[in-house]
Design an enzyme around this catalytic site. Structure first.
Site, short mmCIF file in Angstrom:
data_model
loop_
_atom_site.label_atom_id
_atom_site.label_comp_id
_atom_site.label_asym_id
_atom_site.label_seq_id
_atom_site.Cartn_x
_atom_site.Cartn_y
_atom_site.Cartn_z
N ASP A 118 0.83 -1.20 0.00
CA ASP A 118 0.00 0.00 0.00
C ASP A 118 0.87 1.25 0.00
O ASP A 118 1.40 1.66 1.03
CB ASP A 118 -0.92 -0.01 1.22
CG ASP A 118 -2.04 -1.02 1.07
OD1 ASP A 118 -2.83 -0.87 0.11
OD2 ASP A 118 -2.10 -1.97 1.87
N ASP A 130 -10.62 -5.01 -1.35
CA ASP A 130 -9.59 -4.52 -0.41
C ASP A 130 -10.24 -3.70 0.70
O ASP A 130 -10.82 -2.65 0.44
CB ASP A 130 -8.58 -3.66 -1.19
CG ASP A 130 -7.42 -3.18 -0.33
OD1 ASP A 130 -7.32 -3.56 0.85
OD2 ASP A 130 -6.59 -2.42 -0.87
C1 DX5 Z 1 -6.13 0.51 3.13
C2 DX5 Z 1 -5.36 -0.37 2.20
C3 DX5 Z 1 -5.59 -1.79 2.46
C4 DX5 Z 1 -5.31 -2.20 3.88
C5 DX5 Z 1 -6.24 -3.31 4.22
O1 DX5 Z 1 -6.79 1.53 2.58
O2 DX5 Z 1 -5.64 -0.14 0.85
O3 DX5 Z 1 -4.88 -2.63 1.56
O4 DX5 Z 1 -3.98 -2.59 4.10
O5 DX5 Z 1 -6.20 -3.55 5.56
P1 DX5 Z 1 -7.28 -4.48 6.28
O6 DX5 Z 1 -7.26 -5.80 5.59
O7 DX5 Z 1 -6.80 -4.54 7.68
O8 DX5 Z 1 -8.58 -3.77 6.14
ZN ZN Z 2 -4.62 -1.67 -0.45
#
Ligand code: DX5
Ligand code: ZN
Length: 225
Positions: free
Chosen positions: A42, A182
């Site tokens: 990310d 996501d």
């Molecule tokens: C947040 C990112 C995600 C994040 C997901 O905006 O784009 O990829 O890392 O995290 P979780 O799975 O904890 O929601």
């Molecule tokens: Zn992400």
């Protein structure tokens, strides 16, 4: 090999946003051994999302062991100027980038620039962006990424309307385009998102906050299999 041909039926994609960065290499090896083949990075610029997160120098460190195990590195660009990052990420070892439609008035040109760097490419869209807009912009991409939280941080709750958004997107784009989900993905919602038509399941906190990250990866992979 194209992403469509390379991806197994469905893949759980650990997002290292929630990793233990003191032990990142060991955690990646653990997940590779557990079967993970795509790692989600990310990239945040402090503008499109509040935090500055991680970028090319981290990709440079993790890409060699991931590639050695036959895996790929997917970079989710939560940045205002995605085109500026493509060459650096490709050089660092990224295999694909996903950029946000909200900051790309001409998505086809970003797709073309990413391809020119030898990258796979996805189009990402926020919960407020219409699925129809996303479907139209995804022509020529390898995947579309449906955000199931507002982008920015790991550990947020899954927005339940995302299931219907994925279903609608699948109807609009047909069977070939890979669909990525996501945000807040975990055992409680992954099955319904799979049934709605998603292929790639990004998961940060539901894997990395577990005591047994390999076990958490495997159970989520079993849910979407
Ligand atoms: C947040 C990112 C995600 C994040 C997901 O905006 O784009 O990829 O890392 O995290 P979780 O799975 O904890 O929601
Ligand atoms: Zn992400």
């Amino acid at each position: 090999m194209s992403w469509r041909d390379w991806v197994r039926g469905a893949e759980v994609e650990p997002s290292i946003y929630a990793a233990d960065f003191l032990h990142l290499g060991a955690q990646i090896e653990t997940l590779l051994a557990a079967g993970a083949r795509i790692f989600h990075v990310d990239v945040g610029d402090g503008r499109f999302i509040p935090p500055v997160t991680i970028g090319p120098i981290l990709v440079q460190a993790i890409a060699p062991p991931i590639h050695a195990a036959g895996g790929r590195v997917e970079c989710h660009l939560m940045v205002e100027s995605p085109s500026d990052q493509l060459a650096l990420l490709a050089e660092a070892g990224a295999d694909s980038i996903t950029f946000h439609l909200e900051v790309a008035p001409d998505p086809a040109s970003v797709i073309a620039s990413a391809r020119a760097e030898g990258l796979g490419v996805g189009v990402a869209f926020n919960p407020e962006t219409s699925v129809e807009t996303a479907a139209a912009a995804a022509a020529g991409a390898d995947f579309a990424l449906c955000m199931s939280v507002h982008p920015g941080f790991s550990g947020q709750a899954f927005l339940p309307e995302s299931v219907d958004r994925v279903r609608r997107l699948r109807e609009l784009v047909g069977p070939e385009l890979l669909l990525q989900i996501d945000g807040g993905v975990g055992p409680a919602n992954a099955r319904s998102v799979r049934e709605a038509g998603a292929d790639l399941f990004v998961a940060a906190s539901s894997i990395f906050y577990a005591d047994d990250i390999a076990g958490a990866y495997r159970s989520l992979a079993a849910v979407v299999a």
